[in-house]
Design a protein around this motif. Structure first.
Motif, short mmCIF file in Angstrom:
data_model
loop_
_atom_site.label_atom_id
_atom_site.label_comp_id
_atom_site.label_asym_id
_atom_site.label_seq_id
_atom_site.Cartn_x
_atom_site.Cartn_y
_atom_site.Cartn_z
N ILE A 1 -16.19 18.02 65.63
CA ILE A 1 -15.39 18.31 66.82
C ILE A 1 -15.38 17.12 67.76
O ILE A 1 -14.33 16.77 68.33
CB ILE A 1 -15.94 19.57 67.52
CG1 ILE A 1 -15.75 20.81 66.63
CG2 ILE A 1 -15.26 19.79 68.87
CD1 ILE A 1 -16.40 22.05 67.19
N GLU A 2 -16.53 16.47 67.91
CA GLU A 2 -16.60 15.31 68.79
C GLU A 2 -15.73 14.17 68.27
O GLU A 2 -15.04 13.49 69.04
CB GLU A 2 -18.06 14.85 68.92
CG GLU A 2 -18.27 13.56 69.69
CD GLU A 2 -17.77 13.63 71.12
OE1 GLU A 2 -17.59 12.56 71.73
OE2 GLU A 2 -17.57 14.75 71.64
N ILE A 3 -15.72 13.95 66.96
CA ILE A 3 -14.87 12.90 66.39
C ILE A 3 -13.40 13.20 66.63
O ILE A 3 -12.61 12.31 67.01
CB ILE A 3 -15.16 12.76 64.88
CG1 ILE A 3 -16.58 12.21 64.66
CG2 ILE A 3 -14.14 11.84 64.22
CD1 ILE A 3 -17.00 12.15 63.21
N SER A 4 -13.01 14.45 66.45
CA SER A 4 -11.61 14.82 66.67
C SER A 4 -11.22 14.71 68.14
O SER A 4 -10.10 14.29 68.48
CB SER A 4 -11.36 16.24 66.16
OG SER A 4 -12.11 17.19 66.90
N ARG A 5 -12.13 15.06 69.05
CA ARG A 5 -11.83 14.97 70.47
C ARG A 5 -11.78 13.51 70.94
O ARG A 5 -11.05 13.19 71.89
CB ARG A 5 -12.85 15.77 71.28
CG ARG A 5 -12.69 17.28 71.14
CD ARG A 5 -13.78 18.03 71.90
NE ARG A 5 -13.74 17.74 73.32
CZ ARG A 5 -12.95 18.35 74.20
NH1 ARG A 5 -12.10 19.30 73.78
NH2 ARG A 5 -12.98 18.04 75.48
#
Length: 290
Positions: A154-158
């Motif tokens: 999720i952090e990579i996508s955000r």
């Protein structure tokens, strides 16, 4: 050879003995052995992550000791007065450190449990006794690594849309972190519900359910059990001889250290370091054969 390759019952016996003894013994020597062994074994299993996590627990121990001694007033050795006039005593400070160290050692042992005991072992151990408890523990153990992995994704996508926790000013980073936590919590709750419904639809909690397992209790496991109970015999002798007793109220009182005491200390250390010692011996044997 890693400890997770042993029979699940062996894993249960070892960790139950280690955690119970850590909670029970308030003697500084036994507690110090528990803390050091838990620290070293967790580092052996998890590497640098365990080092960082374990070091972060050290200031928390002293913070708890300061809070405990500030609000609990017992003992005869006064150190100073707090702002409301109550005495801060040496005994309360030491006992606060003891309690904080106990909690830290137990947390480190539980980190070893998460690294060694897999969800299929939990199902094997508790499936026949309590299917519901087995389901809950297996989902919990499986959830910890999945939450870490999902949070990373999720952090990579955000970060791709400029809303990572390391992007923006301080306020924006704080808001991005709250959004990340909210997403992870929502996903975790939904995953719990889906897993529970899925397991129930397979008849997991029905009576008469049979369980399949690939674990066999061989001679290696029997030898390990003999070693564990041999060490526990020495620890039980130390308990019967009051070598583990200590009093902190009204003053610190414990039995004098004798040559026999060192035998008990060594036996307790061997008990806690036995899995790591076997793993190191297996790695050395593997390198020699290779």
């Amino acid at each position: 050879m890693r400890f997770d390759s042993y029979h699940p019952v062996i894993n249960l016996i070892y960790f139950a003995a280690a955690i119970v003894c850590t909670i029970w013994f308030h003697h500084p020597v036994f507690l110090g052995i528990s803390y050091v062994c838990a620290f070293v074994y967790s580092v052996k299993l998890d590497g640098k992550r365990a080092v960082i996590f374990n070091l972060c627990l050290i200031p928390l121990i002293f913070l708890y000791a300061a809070w405990y001694s500030y609000y609990n007033h017992f003992g005869v050795t006064n150190l100073r007065q707090n702002f409301i006039g109550n005495q801060i005593t040496l005994e309360s400070v030491v006992y606060g450190i003891v309690r904080g160290t106990t909690v830290a050692a137990v947390i480190m042992f539980f980190s070893c449990v998460f690294a060694v005991v897999s969800s299929d072992k939990v199902v094997y151990l508790f499936g026949r006794i309590s299917p519901r408890l087995s389901l809950f523990l297996s989902i919990l153990l499986r959830c910890v690594p999945r939450v870490k992995e999902r949070a990373r994704k999720i952090e990579i996508s955000r970060e791709g849309i400029g809303k990572g926790v390391r992007q923006g000013n301080i306020l924006e980073r704080f808001l991005h972190g709250l959004s990340l936590i909210s997403i992870v919590i929502t996903w975790t709750l939904e995953d719990f519900v889906e897993s529970t419904v899925s397991m129930k639809s397979r008849g997991y909690s029905l009576r008469g359910r049979t369980a399949f397992s690939i674990y066999r209790f061989d001679n290696r496991d029997r030898s390990f059990v003999v070693m564990i109970f041999l060490c526990l015999t020495f620890v039980a002798s130390a308990i019967l001889l009051d070598q583990t007793e200590i009093y902190y109220n009204p003053e610190i009182i414990m039995n004098p250290v004798t040559p026999m005491s060192f035998v008990f200390y060594v036996a307790y250390a061997v008990l806690l370091l036995l899995p790591m010692g076997l793993q190191i011996a297996g790695e050395i044997r593997y390198k020699r054969k290779k």
